[in-house]
Design a protein around this motif. Structure first.
Motif, PDB file in Angstrom:
ATOM      1  N   LEU A 206      26.560   8.872  27.927  1.00  0.00           N
ATOM      2  CA  LEU A 206      27.050   7.996  29.003  1.00  0.00           C
ATOM      3  C   LEU A 206      28.314   8.565  29.630  1.00  0.00           C
ATOM      4  O   LEU A 206      28.462   8.604  30.847  1.00  0.00           O
ATOM      5  CB  LEU A 206      27.389   6.610  28.438  1.00  0.00           C
ATOM      6  CG  LEU A 206      26.354   5.502  28.481  1.00  0.00           C
ATOM      7  CD1 LEU A 206      27.014   4.200  28.040  1.00  0.00           C
ATOM      8  CD2 LEU A 206      25.743   5.338  29.862  1.00  0.00           C
ATOM      9  N   ALA A 207      29.212   9.013  28.767  1.00  0.00           N
ATOM     10  CA  ALA A 207      30.475   9.574  29.252  1.00  0.00           C
ATOM     11  C   ALA A 207      30.210  10.802  30.121  1.00  0.00           C
ATOM     12  O   ALA A 207      30.860  10.993  31.156  1.00  0.00           O
ATOM     13  CB  ALA A 207      31.380   9.925  28.074  1.00  0.00           C
ATOM     14  N   ASP A 208      29.256  11.615  29.709  1.00  0.00           N
ATOM     15  CA  ASP A 208      28.911  12.807  30.513  1.00  0.00           C
ATOM     16  C   ASP A 208      28.420  12.396  31.900  1.00  0.00           C
ATOM     17  O   ASP A 208      28.748  13.021  32.907  1.00  0.00           O
ATOM     18  CB  ASP A 208      27.824  13.629  29.813  1.00  0.00           C
ATOM     19  CG  ASP A 208      28.363  14.332  28.572  1.00  0.00           C
ATOM     20  OD1 ASP A 208      29.597  14.325  28.390  1.00  0.00           O
ATOM     21  OD2 ASP A 208      27.545  14.854  27.780  1.00  0.00           O
ATOM     22  N   GLU A 209      27.599  11.354  31.906  1.00  0.00           N
ATOM     23  CA  GLU A 209      27.057  10.840  33.167  1.00  0.00           C
ATOM     24  C   GLU A 209      28.186  10.393  34.095  1.00  0.00           C
ATOM     25  O   GLU A 209      28.190  10.683  35.301  1.00  0.00           O
ATOM     26  CB  GLU A 209      26.154   9.644  32.834  1.00  0.00           C
ATOM     27  CG  GLU A 209      25.121   9.291  33.867  1.00  0.00           C
ATOM     28  CD  GLU A 209      24.054  10.354  34.018  1.00  0.00           C
ATOM     29  OE1 GLU A 209      23.853  10.778  35.168  1.00  0.00           O
ATOM     30  OE2 GLU A 209      23.438  10.770  33.007  1.00  0.00           O
ATOM     31  N   ILE A 210      29.151   9.690  33.509  1.00  0.00           N
ATOM     32  CA  ILE A 210      30.290   9.186  34.292  1.00  0.00           C
ATOM     33  C   ILE A 210      31.177  10.336  34.757  1.00  0.00           C
ATOM     34  O   ILE A 210      31.591  10.400  35.923  1.00  0.00           O
ATOM     35  CB  ILE A 210      31.101   8.177  33.454  1.00  0.00           C
ATOM     36  CG1 ILE A 210      30.274   6.904  33.242  1.00  0.00           C
ATOM     37  CG2 ILE A 210      32.424   7.835  34.126  1.00  0.00           C
ATOM     38  CD1 ILE A 210      30.799   5.998  32.163  1.00  0.00           C
ATOM     39  N   ALA A 211      31.437  11.260  33.846  1.00  0.00           N
ATOM     40  CA  ALA A 211      32.293  12.399  34.194  1.00  0.00           C
ATOM     41  C   ALA A 211      31.674  13.203  35.341  1.00  0.00           C
ATOM     42  O   ALA A 211      32.383  13.735  36.203  1.00  0.00           O
ATOM     43  CB  ALA A 211      32.526  13.282  32.970  1.00  0.00           C
ATOM     44  N   ALA A 212      30.353  13.250  35.363  1.00  0.00           N
ATOM     45  CA  ALA A 212      29.671  14.014  36.431  1.00  0.00           C
ATOM     46  C   ALA A 212      29.927  13.375  37.797  1.00  0.00           C
ATOM     47  O   ALA A 212      30.031  14.073  38.812  1.00  0.00           O
ATOM     48  CB  ALA A 212      28.175  14.080  36.143  1.00  0.00           C
ATOM     49  N   ILE A 213      30.047  12.047  37.819  1.00  0.00           N
ATOM     50  CA  ILE A 213      30.355  11.367  39.089  1.00  0.00           C
ATOM     51  C   ILE A 213      31.814  11.612  39.484  1.00  0.00           C
ATOM     52  O   ILE A 213      32.143  11.754  40.664  1.00  0.00           O
ATOM     53  CB  ILE A 213      30.101   9.842  38.955  1.00  0.00           C
ATOM     54  CG1 ILE A 213      28.622   9.581  38.658  1.00  0.00           C
ATOM     55  CG2 ILE A 213      30.554   9.094  40.208  1.00  0.00           C
ATOM     56  CD1 ILE A 213      28.297   8.121  38.378  1.00  0.00           C
ATOM     57  N   LEU A 214      32.672  11.675  38.467  1.00  0.00           N
ATOM     58  CA  LEU A 214      34.107  11.763  38.747  1.00  0.00           C
ATOM     59  C   LEU A 214      34.597  13.194  38.972  1.00  0.00           C
ATOM     60  O   LEU A 214      35.598  13.406  39.660  1.00  0.00           O
ATOM     61  CB  LEU A 214      34.898  11.130  37.587  1.00  0.00           C
ATOM     62  CG  LEU A 214      34.709   9.623  37.418  1.00  0.00           C
ATOM     63  CD1 LEU A 214      35.394   9.148  36.146  1.00  0.00           C
ATOM     64  CD2 LEU A 214      35.255   8.865  38.626  1.00  0.00           C
ATOM     65  N   ASP A 215      33.906  14.160  38.394  1.00  0.00           N
ATOM     66  CA  ASP A 215      34.362  15.554  38.500  1.00  0.00           C
ATOM     67  C   ASP A 215      34.688  15.994  39.924  1.00  0.00           C
ATOM     68  O   ASP A 215      35.738  16.575  40.168  1.00  0.00           O
ATOM     69  CB  ASP A 215      33.325  16.503  37.871  1.00  0.00           C
ATOM     70  CG  ASP A 215      33.587  16.710  36.388  1.00  0.00           C
ATOM     71  OD1 ASP A 215      34.777  16.625  35.994  1.00  0.00           O
ATOM     72  OD2 ASP A 215      32.626  16.939  35.620  1.00  0.00           O
ATOM     73  N   PRO A 216      33.795  15.705  40.876  1.00  0.00           N
ATOM     74  CA  PRO A 216      34.070  16.196  42.234  1.00  0.00           C
ATOM     75  C   PRO A 216      35.296  15.553  42.891  1.00  0.00           C
ATOM     76  O   PRO A 216      35.822  16.118  43.840  1.00  0.00           O
ATOM     77  CB  PRO A 216      32.805  15.814  43.023  1.00  0.00           C
ATOM     78  CG  PRO A 216      31.823  15.290  42.052  1.00  0.00           C
ATOM     79  CD  PRO A 216      32.505  15.028  40.773  1.00  0.00           C
ATOM     80  N   VAL A 217      35.746  14.394  42.410  1.00  0.00           N
ATOM     81  CA  VAL A 217      36.885  13.735  43.068  1.00  0.00           C
ATOM     82  C   VAL A 217      38.208  13.955  42.330  1.00  0.00           C
ATOM     83  O   VAL A 217      39.261  13.533  42.817  1.00  0.00           O
ATOM     84  CB  VAL A 217      36.643  12.218  43.265  1.00  0.00           C
ATOM     85  CG1 VAL A 217      35.481  11.989  44.198  1.00  0.00           C
ATOM     86  CG2 VAL A 217      36.447  11.507  41.941  1.00  0.00           C
ATOM     87  N   ALA A 218      38.160  14.550  41.165  1.00  0.00           N
ATOM     88  CA  ALA A 218      39.395  14.778  40.410  1.00  0.00           C
ATOM     89  C   ALA A 218      40.144  15.968  41.007  1.00  0.00           C
ATOM     90  O   ALA A 218      39.811  17.116  40.735  1.00  0.00           O
ATOM     91  CB  ALA A 218      39.073  15.030  38.941  1.00  0.00           C
ATOM     92  N   ARG A 219      41.101  15.678  41.846  1.00  0.00           N
ATOM     93  CA  ARG A 219      41.843  16.750  42.512  1.00  0.00           C
ATOM     94  C   ARG A 219      43.305  16.356  42.664  1.00  0.00           C
ATOM     95  O   ARG A 219      43.598  15.252  43.117  1.00  0.00           O
ATOM     96  CB  ARG A 219      41.255  17.002  43.914  1.00  0.00           C
ATOM     97  CG  ARG A 219      40.259  18.160  43.935  1.00  0.00           C
ATOM     98  CD  ARG A 219      39.667  18.303  45.310  1.00  0.00           C
ATOM     99  NE  ARG A 219      38.622  17.321  45.552  1.00  0.00           N
ATOM    100  CZ  ARG A 219      38.293  16.843  46.747  1.00  0.00           C
ATOM    101  NH1 ARG A 219      38.971  17.227  47.815  1.00  0.00           N
ATOM    102  NH2 ARG A 219      37.314  15.975  46.882  1.00  0.00           N
ATOM    103  N   PRO A 220      44.241  17.224  42.287  1.00  0.00           N
ATOM    104  CA  PRO A 220      45.654  16.890  42.484  1.00  0.00           C
ATOM    105  C   PRO A 220      45.973  16.762  43.964  1.00  0.00           C
ATOM    106  O   PRO A 220      45.216  17.267  44.809  1.00  0.00           O
ATOM    107  CB  PRO A 220      46.395  18.070  41.862  1.00  0.00           C
ATOM    108  CG  PRO A 220      45.393  19.168  41.763  1.00  0.00           C
ATOM    109  CD  PRO A 220      44.046  18.543  41.695  1.00  0.00           C
TER     110      PRO A 220
END
Ligand SMILES: Nc1nc2c(ncn2[C@@H]2O[C@H](COP(=O)(O)OP(=O)(O)OP(=O)(O)O)[C@@H](O)[C@H]2O)c(=O)[nH]1
Ligand SMILES: Nc1nc2c(ncn2[C@@H]2O[C@H](COP(=O)(O)OP(=O)(O)OP(=O)(O)O)[C@@H](O)[C@H]2O)c(=O)[nH]1
Ligand SMILES: [Mg+2]
Ligand SMILES: [Mg+2]
Lengths: 297, 309
Positions: free
Chosen positions: A63-77
């Motif tokens: 589940l966490a992997d699934e969520i991280a996949a959605i968030l990865d593209p928006v995690a930007r300083p």
């Protein structure tokens, strides 16, 4: 088998069925991910695994992997531009943590060798200016103020002129808290942006929307309207040091795709961290830090 | 953005022909939609679950009024139950216990929930409506300019504020407020505290010590009306640790659905006394269960419709 290999006994396995899927959806809903996003994420995770036997740790990791996949593209300083001064406008509803976040950010930019000027654009709330002045002193950054009740747009304009004259790298502008359904206050914000653009058509270079992690589904409306009115370029979520999981960020990433720059994890000056999707997803699904790290690997 | 409950239910019930009474299956189908509607309104999951269960028992077997659809009938049952839970049996929740002189009122809550603003709003209300002499004190030794904020508000509303003495801790300030209130002939003294996380052991102990030093007549938990699922933790932990006498929901002038109201009420069993409706000092109202119920369900008119039928 666990005993033979000298490892902890394997955890009990359960068949991934409708009942389990529902309890996973509920786990996500309890973290403020919202019904729609929770159903979607749980279903994506279950795809191709229905009827299989899985352990609790493995399920949470998936589940966490699934969520991280959605968030990865928006995690930007927050991006830094060669433009001087780079104007950073900070907006959000009342009490979300705007002023505190400005103090923390100013301190980080100072530590990175940038010269920073802060403008106390909350000319409304009682002692808002004094609060920001204390943060300015902590971060060793000058704070430009205007009297209570004066027009925040003209303060912003003057502050930009001063930051230009002083050759500052960054100008950070605090604003009064406002609920997004207040037309008059949103118009006031639009005016700040318009006036800044008179002096620099590209300003503000960053408009940060500060969200409180305890907020539920209303955060979706906050992002929608603030983006419409003030061209929000990125998000900061505060108060993630509490019991709130901030799951609405997943729904926000899914719907708006705005960058998430940083998270607030306390009231001290260094309590601002980069947004780490794997860590966030692990906490959201209730994994321990060690499990989270494993999931991220 | 959110589909309201009556739309959801009309979808479900379109397939059903009108019968004399709500069947168990009809009710079960409808309540699945009710549960989703509550969750979308930010009612905490365990609270939504319990609520749906209690409605289930009441709804099955009820006769359907001729002129409304079964869907509308369920909405009415849900709405009535919601009003009942939200209102409890405290008709005069807004009458604060200030019988003893001076009466201490302790304000607690998470960071930024609206404690300081609400402290001043309540002080103004007690002064204007009941002619009380009120003293406000800020016990917030942490947030920058927190004490100045309360002092400015005191000047704005014409209510005295305990002078700031740098270096004193929260308990010492509370004692000083108590003494000043007694000596100065105040009817009420209000203690505004620093925002704190409900899991911050050190700060929760601090506010326990303040409570023990002053024995408040009212301990009000100030909660952001836009709060989501975390409402249950905040309610449980603050009530469990400090013991609250009521809740104030702020930022209800926003367009949030206000599900936190149900969570707070269900978890603590304590009344919601007031709602904050803005930043101005008079933007405070008594809590009305029926208004919040309609808001949580994202509707209102349909209830009136069923009522008339
Ligand atoms: N625990 C915790 N508290 C925070 C965090 N960020 C801010 N706060 C606290 O939240 C409260 C509100 O923060 P502010 O920075 O004043 O919020 P604001 O958005 O400027 O508020 P207004 O200007 O009144 O709209 C303060 O007590 C802060 O110390 C965080 O990341 N964690
Ligand atoms: N729109 C709206 N804003 C409110 C309401 N109540 C408080 N606020 C605003 O919310 C922000 C935070 O309010 P405060 O009273 O400073 O909150 P607090 O709980 O004392 O904050 P800390 O002391 O930092 O924990 C301020 O900008 C207030 O003006 C309300 O009912 N509606
Ligand atoms: Mg502020
Ligand atoms: Mg305060």
């Amino acid at each position: 088998l666990g005993r033979l290999t000298g490892r902890a006994p394997a955890e009990p396995q359960r068949v991934l069925d409708d009942a389990m899927l529902e309890s996973l959806e509920e786990l996500l809903i309890s973290a403020d991910m919202g019904v729609e996003t929770s159903l979607k994420v749980a279903a994506n995770m279950a795809e191709g695994r229905f009827g299989r036997r899985l352990g609790a740790t493995e399920i949470k990791r998936l589940l966490a992997d699934e969520i991280a996949a959605i968030l990865d593209p928006v995690a930007r300083p927050m991006p830094l531009f060669p433009k001087k001064p780079q104007v950073v406008l900070v907006v959000g509803v009342n009490g979300s943590g705007k002023t505190t976040t400005i103090g923390k950010l100013a301190s980080q930019f100072r530590a990175a060798g940038k010269s920073v000027v802060i403008a106390a654009g909350d000319t409304f709330r009682a002692a808002a200016v004094e609060q920001l002045q204390i943060w300015g002193a902590r971060a060793d950054v000058p704070v430009m103020t205007a009297p209570e009740g004066s027009d925040p747009a003209s303060l912003a304009f003057d502050a930009l002129a001063r930051a230009e004259a002083e050759g500052a790298d960054l100008l950070m502008i605090d604003t009064a808290g406002r609920l997004q359904n207040r037309k008059d206050l949103m118009e006031e914000l639009a005016k700040i942006v318009r006036v800044l653009r008179k002096r620099d058509p590209e300003a503000p270079h960053n408009t940060l929307l500060v969200l409180d992690a305890t907020t539920g589904q209303n955060a979706l409306e906050q992002v929608r309207i603030f983006r419409e009115v003030a061209d929000v370029t990125g998000l900061v979520m505060t108060k993630l040091d509490g019991t709130a999981k901030g799951g609405v960020l997943v729904a926000l990433a899914d719907r708006f795709g705005l960058p998430i720059h940083a998270i607030g994890v306390g009231e001290q000056i260094d309590d601002l961290q980069p947004f780490d999707p794997a860590e966030f997803a692990a906490a959201l699904t209730g994994q321990s830090a060690a499990q989270g790290a494993g999931g991220a690997a | 953005m959110f589909e309201n409950l009556s739309e959801r239910l009309s979808g479900v019930f379109d397939k059903l022909t009108k019968q004399g009474a709500l069947s168990e299956a009809d009710v079960a189908t409808a309540l699945r939609e009710v549960r989703v509607a509550l969750l979308e309104a930010d009612v905490s999951l365990p609270v939504a679950r319990d609520f749906v269960k209690s409605v289930q028992d009441k709804a099955a077997g009820q006769a359907v009024t001729k002129s409304v659809t079964p869907g509308q009938q369920v909405v009415k049952i849900v709405h009535d139950e919601l009003v009942q839970v939200l209102a409890g049996d405290d008709a005069d929740a807004a009458n604060l216990k200030i019988d003893q002189i001076p009466a201490p009122i302790l304000m607690v809550g998470l960071q930024g929930s609206g404690k300081t603003t609400t402290t001043a709003k309540l002080a103004k209300r007690l002064k204007d409506r009941e002619g009380k002499r009120v003293l406000m004190a800020s016990l917030d030794t942490r947030r920058p300019a927190a004490m100045e904020q309360l002092a400015v508000l005191g000047t704005q509303i014409g209510v005295d504020v305990l002078p700031i003495v740098p270096g004193q801790d929260a308990v010492a300030i509370a004692r000083r407020a108590k003494q000043q209130a007694s000596l100065g002939g105040y009817d009420v003294y209000m203690l505004d505290t620093a925002g704190r996380l409900s899991i911050d052991d050190e700060l929760m102990s601090e506010v326990e010590a303040v409570r023990d030093a002053t024995t408040p007549r009212e301990t009000l938990l100030v909660v952001d009306g836009l709060t989501g699922q975390d409402a249950v933790h905040t309610a449980e932990n603050f009530d469990g640790r400090i013991g609250i006498s009521g809740v104030v929901l702020t930022r209800m002038d926003g367009d949030g659905r206000g599900g936190a109201a149900l969570s707070m009420r269900a978890v603590t069993g304590k009344p919601i006394k007031f709602v904050g409706l803005g930043e101005k000092m008079d933007a405070l109202e008594e809590f009305h269960a029926d208004r919040i119920a309609g808001r949580i369900l994202g509707m209102g008119d349909i209830v009136a419709l069923v009522e008339k039928a």
